[in-house]
Each structure stands twice: as C-alpha cells, then as structure tokens.
Design an enzyme around this catalytic site. Structure first.
Site, PDB file in Angstrom:
ATOM      1  N   ASP A 279     -36.614  80.232  73.449  1.00 36.24           N
ATOM      2  CA  ASP A 279     -36.573  80.017  71.999  1.00 36.24           C
ATOM      3  C   ASP A 279     -37.478  80.970  71.225  1.00 36.24           C
ATOM      4  O   ASP A 279     -38.278  81.680  71.801  1.00 36.24           O
ATOM      5  CB  ASP A 279     -37.145  78.626  71.693  1.00 36.24           C
ATOM      6  CG  ASP A 279     -36.135  77.552  71.903  1.00 36.24           C
ATOM      7  OD1 ASP A 279     -34.990  77.874  72.230  1.00 36.24           O
ATOM      8  OD2 ASP A 279     -36.512  76.393  71.738  1.00 36.24           O
TER       9      ASP A 279
ATOM     10  N   LYS B  67     -33.832  79.760  68.516  1.00 33.09           N
ATOM     11  CA  LYS B  67     -33.770  78.573  67.666  1.00 33.09           C
ATOM     12  C   LYS B  67     -34.982  78.547  66.748  1.00 33.09           C
ATOM     13  O   LYS B  67     -36.109  78.343  67.149  1.00 33.09           O
ATOM     14  CB  LYS B  67     -33.735  77.307  68.524  1.00 33.09           C
ATOM     15  CG  LYS B  67     -32.407  77.180  69.204  1.00 33.09           C
ATOM     16  CD  LYS B  67     -31.845  75.787  69.087  1.00 33.09           C
ATOM     17  CE  LYS B  67     -32.512  74.850  70.070  1.00 33.09           C
ATOM     18  NZ  LYS B  67     -32.153  73.473  69.814  1.00 33.09           N
TER      19      LYS B  67
ATOM     20  N   MET C 266     -42.135  70.690  61.401  1.00 34.63           N
ATOM     21  CA  MET C 266     -41.090  71.296  60.565  1.00 34.63           C
ATOM     22  C   MET C 266     -41.122  70.758  59.138  1.00 34.63           C
ATOM     23  O   MET C 266     -40.084  70.549  58.517  1.00 34.63           O
ATOM     24  CB  MET C 266     -39.697  71.027  61.173  1.00 34.63           C
ATOM     25  CG  MET C 266     -39.514  71.670  62.520  1.00 34.63           C
ATOM     26  SD  MET C 266     -37.929  71.284  63.277  1.00 34.63           S
ATOM     27  CE  MET C 266     -38.294  69.744  64.076  1.00 34.63           C
TER      28      MET C 266
HETATM   29  N1  SAH Z   1     -40.770  70.999  70.986  1.00 35.02           N
HETATM   30  C1  SAH Z   1     -41.810  71.480  70.102  1.00 35.02           C
HETATM   31  C2  SAH Z   1     -41.481  71.269  68.658  1.00 35.02           C
HETATM   32  C3  SAH Z   1     -40.296  72.023  68.175  1.00 35.02           C
HETATM   33  S1  SAH Z   1     -40.044  71.802  66.469  1.00 35.02           S
HETATM   34  C4  SAH Z   1     -43.131  70.823  70.449  1.00 35.02           C
HETATM   35  O1  SAH Z   1     -43.172  69.890  71.250  1.00 35.02           O
HETATM   36  O2  SAH Z   1     -44.142  71.245  69.915  1.00 35.02           O
HETATM   37  C5  SAH Z   1     -40.802  73.225  65.777  1.00 35.02           C
HETATM   38  C6  SAH Z   1     -42.004  72.846  64.950  1.00 35.02           C
HETATM   39  O3  SAH Z   1     -43.112  72.615  65.777  1.00 35.02           O
HETATM   40  C7  SAH Z   1     -42.450  73.904  63.985  1.00 35.02           C
HETATM   41  O4  SAH Z   1     -41.685  73.893  62.788  1.00 35.02           O
HETATM   42  C8  SAH Z   1     -43.872  73.480  63.717  1.00 35.02           C
HETATM   43  O5  SAH Z   1     -43.937  72.396  62.851  1.00 35.02           O
HETATM   44  C9  SAH Z   1     -44.282  72.975  65.086  1.00 35.02           C
HETATM   45  N2  SAH Z   1     -44.988  73.995  65.867  1.00 35.02           N
HETATM   46  C10 SAH Z   1     -44.613  74.522  67.029  1.00 35.02           C
HETATM   47  N3  SAH Z   1     -45.544  75.388  67.493  1.00 35.02           N
HETATM   48  C11 SAH Z   1     -46.533  75.388  66.597  1.00 35.02           C
HETATM   49  C12 SAH Z   1     -47.795  76.045  66.510  1.00 35.02           C
HETATM   50  N4  SAH Z   1     -48.215  76.892  67.452  1.00 35.02           N
HETATM   51  N5  SAH Z   1     -48.565  75.792  65.446  1.00 35.02           N
HETATM   52  C13 SAH Z   1     -48.177  74.921  64.488  1.00 35.02           C
HETATM   53  N6  SAH Z   1     -47.003  74.288  64.524  1.00 35.02           N
HETATM   54  C14 SAH Z   1     -46.195  74.504  65.560  1.00 35.02           C
END
Ligand code: SAH
Length: 508
Positions: free
Chosen positions: A36, A58, A173
């Site tokens: 991704d 994605k 998100m």
């Molecule tokens: N499966 C992922 C989430 C996917 S949704 C998990 O468990 O973390 C994607 C969202 O995750 C982004 O829009 C943001 O809100 C958050 N996100 C992912 N990585 C991030 C990071 N390094 N710092 C801040 N937010 C993050």
C-alpha cells in the site's frame, strides 16, 4: 487447492524497525509482495532478488486499484504457488480492509495467515508520549474512522455517541473532516478545553504534530499546515504530550542529513543518525555490478584445479566469483585444493560464509601489504595465482608478485561505476529540498560526489547543506576539489562525525 499461501502482514505505523519479527521474516522470504501507500519504502528493500513487488496504492480518496482487483491478484499469485505477502500499513485488520481480503481468500480456498502490526494510533501515541489509557483520565479507548471521502462533506460516524463515553478517541482518516468532527463533539457536550493532538507520519523522521484543544484544533491544524495522512487523538490523556513527546526531542529530529556512500557497505552511520532522529538521505554514488568476463571465465574454470592460490581483493569479488562458480559447478569441491588469501576482514568474512578458511590476510588491508604477506609464505616463486578483482586497478598487488616470478591470472568479476541518480528517490529529495547537512567519510566519497554533481544539483529554494568531513585526509581532498568544509570530526570515526553534526546542528 493450491500450494501458495497469503500472509496479511501489518507493516506498523511507519518506522521500519517497528514491524514485527515475523513480518520481517515473511517480507524477506516472499515471492510476491503486494503493498500500500502508507508503507515506508525501506521495508521494500528487504525482499529477496526476484520477488515481484506490486504497488496497489491505497490512499484515502485515490484507490488506484479497485479492492476486487487486489483480491484477485492475491488469489492469482497464490494459485501460481507463490508465497505472497500482502503488506498493509499499521495492522491489517484495523481500517485496512484486511477482513475482506481474508474472506475472499477463504472463499477461493487459499491458505492464509494474519500477522498483526502496531496500528497507527498506538504508534502515534507512543511517539507523542500519550498514554492512551490512564488510571485517572481514561479507562476506554475508541478507534474510529473519520471516513474521509472527498465526495462527501459529512462523515458516516455518529460523533455524539462518542462524546459521552469519556474515552480517548483515536480518529483515523479524519483530518480533512476535522472542522466537522470537532464541531460535532462540542455540540454533543464535550468540553472545548479537551486536549487534542494531530500527528502526521508518526514514528518517522518526517513526523509533524500539533496540539490544541477541541475548541482550537481546527485553527491550529490550519496554521501548522499539517496534511493527511494524520492521526487525531482526543482526550484528557493528551494533556502531557508537550512535555513527554520524546521522539521530537531527539537531538537531530527534523534534520535532513545526506550521506555519501561509495560502496555497498553496512551503513553504521545511517543507523546512528536515524536513532538520533535525523531523516537520512542515502546517496549511493557508486554502484557495483556483476561483470564476469565470460571468455576468461571458461578458461579459468577449466583449469581451476591447477592454481596454487586464489586471492580476493574485496568482498564484492568474493560474492561475484562464487555466484559465477556455483552457477557452473554446483559443488564447492570443484574448487580443488588452492590456498586462499584475502585483503582484509570484510573480504575474509565473505569467504568464511562458504566454510572456507583464509590462510593469508595482511595486518593493514592494502594491495601491497597483501602481496608482502603472500611473499612471506615463501610459496610464491613459480606459483600459479588467480587474482579475483573488479575493473579498477590491482597493479600494486600484482606487480610485486610478478617480480617474485609468480604466474598471475586476472579474473574480473565485477565493475564499479557511477550510480544512475536520475531515478533515485533519495537523490530526488536532495535535489528538490536539499538538506541540513551532508557527510563525507573518505576522499573517494568526495571525488564521487563531485563527479555526480550534475545529478545532484539543488533546485532553487532547496536548503544548502552544511558539509562535514570525517577527518583531515577527507578534508584535504575537499579542499583540493573545492568542496567547502563547514566542520571536521575531532576524532576520525563514525562516532566523531556524528558528534560534530550534533555540535553544529543539534538543539541542545
Ligand atoms: N491499517 C492502518 C490504518 C489504515 S487507515 C493501521 O492500523 O494503522 C489510514 C489512516 O491511518 C491514515 O489516514 C491516518 O489517519 C492513519 N495513519 C497511518 N499511518 C500513520 C502515521 N504514520 N501517522 C499518522 N497517522 C497514520
């Protein structure tokens, strides 16, 4: 039922060393990697040669590959007998559509396993020093999605119900909807004084964050310029974040440091700078590629058994020699009984990987010293010696041996040349944004940098880096080729260089 297998692997929140041990093992072993947008590039370098890597991009709002196509791809690879890793940011089962992928694999009769990851909210909380639960302030934690859909103004979540929970809210998100979310929470009765943290690229050296209250956060985010992807954390537990945010307090946090590299070498400097919080751009100036001279190879391999000595002048020589040798012979015993010499410990280590003993290695690791060490064995006169080398000169090794009547065959197995930096991600960042610092660890890194100057030309507005040299010899070459010097390490070592950078750039 196919023999392939799919692993849904959590990549963690960003930093490559926050992935699980199991996850790393699988990335190293897989035949196909489907990944991704949120995954940090570095993890992609762990794959074995020949692994097929597919980016399915994605990104909220930009689904470059529809979900059904991703699921089909996983099934196709598995049916092809491949070990497939489906790498997803954070945890695969938290807002990552991992559940749908598992369902479709089960339906297709494909074996799968789930490898959890540190989810973004936990990575973000850790990096900002926010305890998500706290005996006094919060006894529950909600992970909720702000459902950023650029087509809709509202989110699908009923925010009022969360306002009443007295919980820590971790909103994924949600950044583009922050006005709406904070207004809804306030409307439902949450105090406007409730602290809120917003963090982008949490756990990475490019992390950005801001802290406000429910009443002010929309404004604070606008002022800070933070953009998605970001995590929003709402709750009393955020209160201590400004003083506990250990990650952003590292001495080189927020500093972009370019390091010049001329050979495939273990990057001790890189990991040291990263652990101090720096964003390291590794500029690989020189590239080593396999270049076995085919005509010579046949002749040499035909008479391998007749050599008295085989001499390796670099670790690369060992690697490329054995690649060629094993492709032809499959059995190490075809080497015969030749004696083995190595220029230094790194070369010797490569040889020992094949359970072969190095008999001669000089105390100082240069060509002439290696020649002396060989001559000292008293076995060189009329001996048949195979020198395994790159395209660069090894005359200072060969000449003294020939003077002692040795019979030398040269076997070139690799070549060294400038890297093509036009497609290199680090070089591109360097050209666009520049850096706070650039390091030189040897005269040859300086010369290679100058040779590559055109491909590293800074664009207008890019930060001009301060230059650091590892010691007097390097500084002298800088002077000779007119690269200005800002600071030289007091002690000529990686630690000395790091100390000089902290002294010049560090906050404390
Ligand atoms: N499966 C992922 C989430 C996917 S949704 C998990 O468990 O973390 C994607 C969202 O995750 C982004 O829009 C943001 O809100 C958050 N996100 C992912 N990585 C991030 C990071 N390094 N710092 C801040 N937010 C993050």
């Amino acid at each position: 039922m196919s023999n392939g297998m799919v692993y849904l692997v959590g990549a963690g929140p960003g930093a490559s060393d926050l992935v699980t041990v199991r996850g790393k093992q699988l990335i190293k072993a897989c035949d196909a990697l489907v990944y991704d947008y949120l995954v940090y590039d570095e993890l992609l370098n762990w794959t074995k040669p020949g692994c097929v890597k597919t980016y399915v991009g994605k990104r909220s709002g930009f689904h470059s590959k529809p979900q059904e196509d991703i699921e089909k791809l996983l099934i196709d690879y598995a049916q092809d007998g491949k070990l497939v890793v489906r790498l997803k940011g954070g945890d695969p089962f938290i807002f990552g559509r991992g559940g749908e992928e598992a369902d479709s694999l089960a339906e297709a009769g494909i074996g799968f396993e789930i490898v959890p990851g540190v989810t973004a909210s936990m990575g973000a909380a850790a990096a900002l020093g926010i305890p998500l639960s706290h005996r006094k302030d919060s006894s529950s934690i909600v992970l909720v999605t702000g459902h950023e859909d650029p087509g809709k103004d509202e989110t699908l979540v009923d925010w009022a119900q969360y306002a009443k929970l007295d919980a820590t809210l971790c909103i994924y998100m949600g950044l583009t909807k922050i006005d709406h979310i904070s207004a809804e929470l306030l409307k439902a009765g949450m105090s406007s004084e409730t602290p809120v943290a917003v963090v982008r690229w949490a756990t990475l050296p490019t992390q950005e964050s801001c802290i406000g209250t429910l009443g002010t956060i929309s404004e604070t985010v606008k002022e800070s310029g933070i953009r998605p992807p970001a995590m929003i954390i709402v709750g009393e537990v955020v209160r201590d974040a400004p003083k506990n945010s250990w990650f952003e307090q590292k001495p080189l946090f927020g500093k972009r440091i370019a390091i010049t590299r001329t050979r495939e070498q273990s990057s001790n400097l890189k990991s040291k700078l990263q652990s101090l919080g720096a964003d390291v751009l590794e500029l690989p100036l020189i590239q080593v590629t396999s270049a076995v001279q085919e005509s010579v190879k046949d002749e040499i391999f035909a008479e391998l058994g007749s050599y008295d000595w085989i001499v390796f002048s670099s670790p690369n020589g060992v690697r490329y020699f054995f690649n060629a040798f094993l492709a032809e012979f499959k059995d190490l015993r075809s080497m015969g009984f030749m004696r083995i010499a190595a220029v230094g410990p790194a070369t010797a280590r490569e040889i020992e990987k094949f359970h072969l003993q190095v008999e001669v290695m000089p105390e100082t690791h240069t060509g002439p010293d290696l020649a002396d060490a060989l001559i000292e064995t008293g076995s060189i006169e009329h001996a048949k010696i195979l020198i395994v080398k790159g395209n660069l000169g090894t005359d200072d090794l060969i000449k003294p041996l020939e003077d002692k009547w040795a019979i030398i065959d040269r076997f070139e197995v690799y070549k060294t040349g400038p890297t093509d930096l036009s497609q290199n991600v680090a070089a591109e960042t360097f050209r666009n944004k520049g850096a706070h610092a650039i390091t030189f660890t040897s005269g040859s890194t300086v010369r290679s940098f100058v040779k590559q100057a055109k491909s590293l030309q800074l664009e207008d507005g890019a930060a001009i880096p301060k230059t650091f040299s590892m010691g007097p010899q390097t500084s002298k070459v800088m002077k000779d080729v007119h690269v200005p010097l800002v600071k030289e390490a007091k002690i000529s070592s990686i630690d000395g260089l790091v100390a000089a950078i902290i002294e010049e750039l560090g906050e404390k």
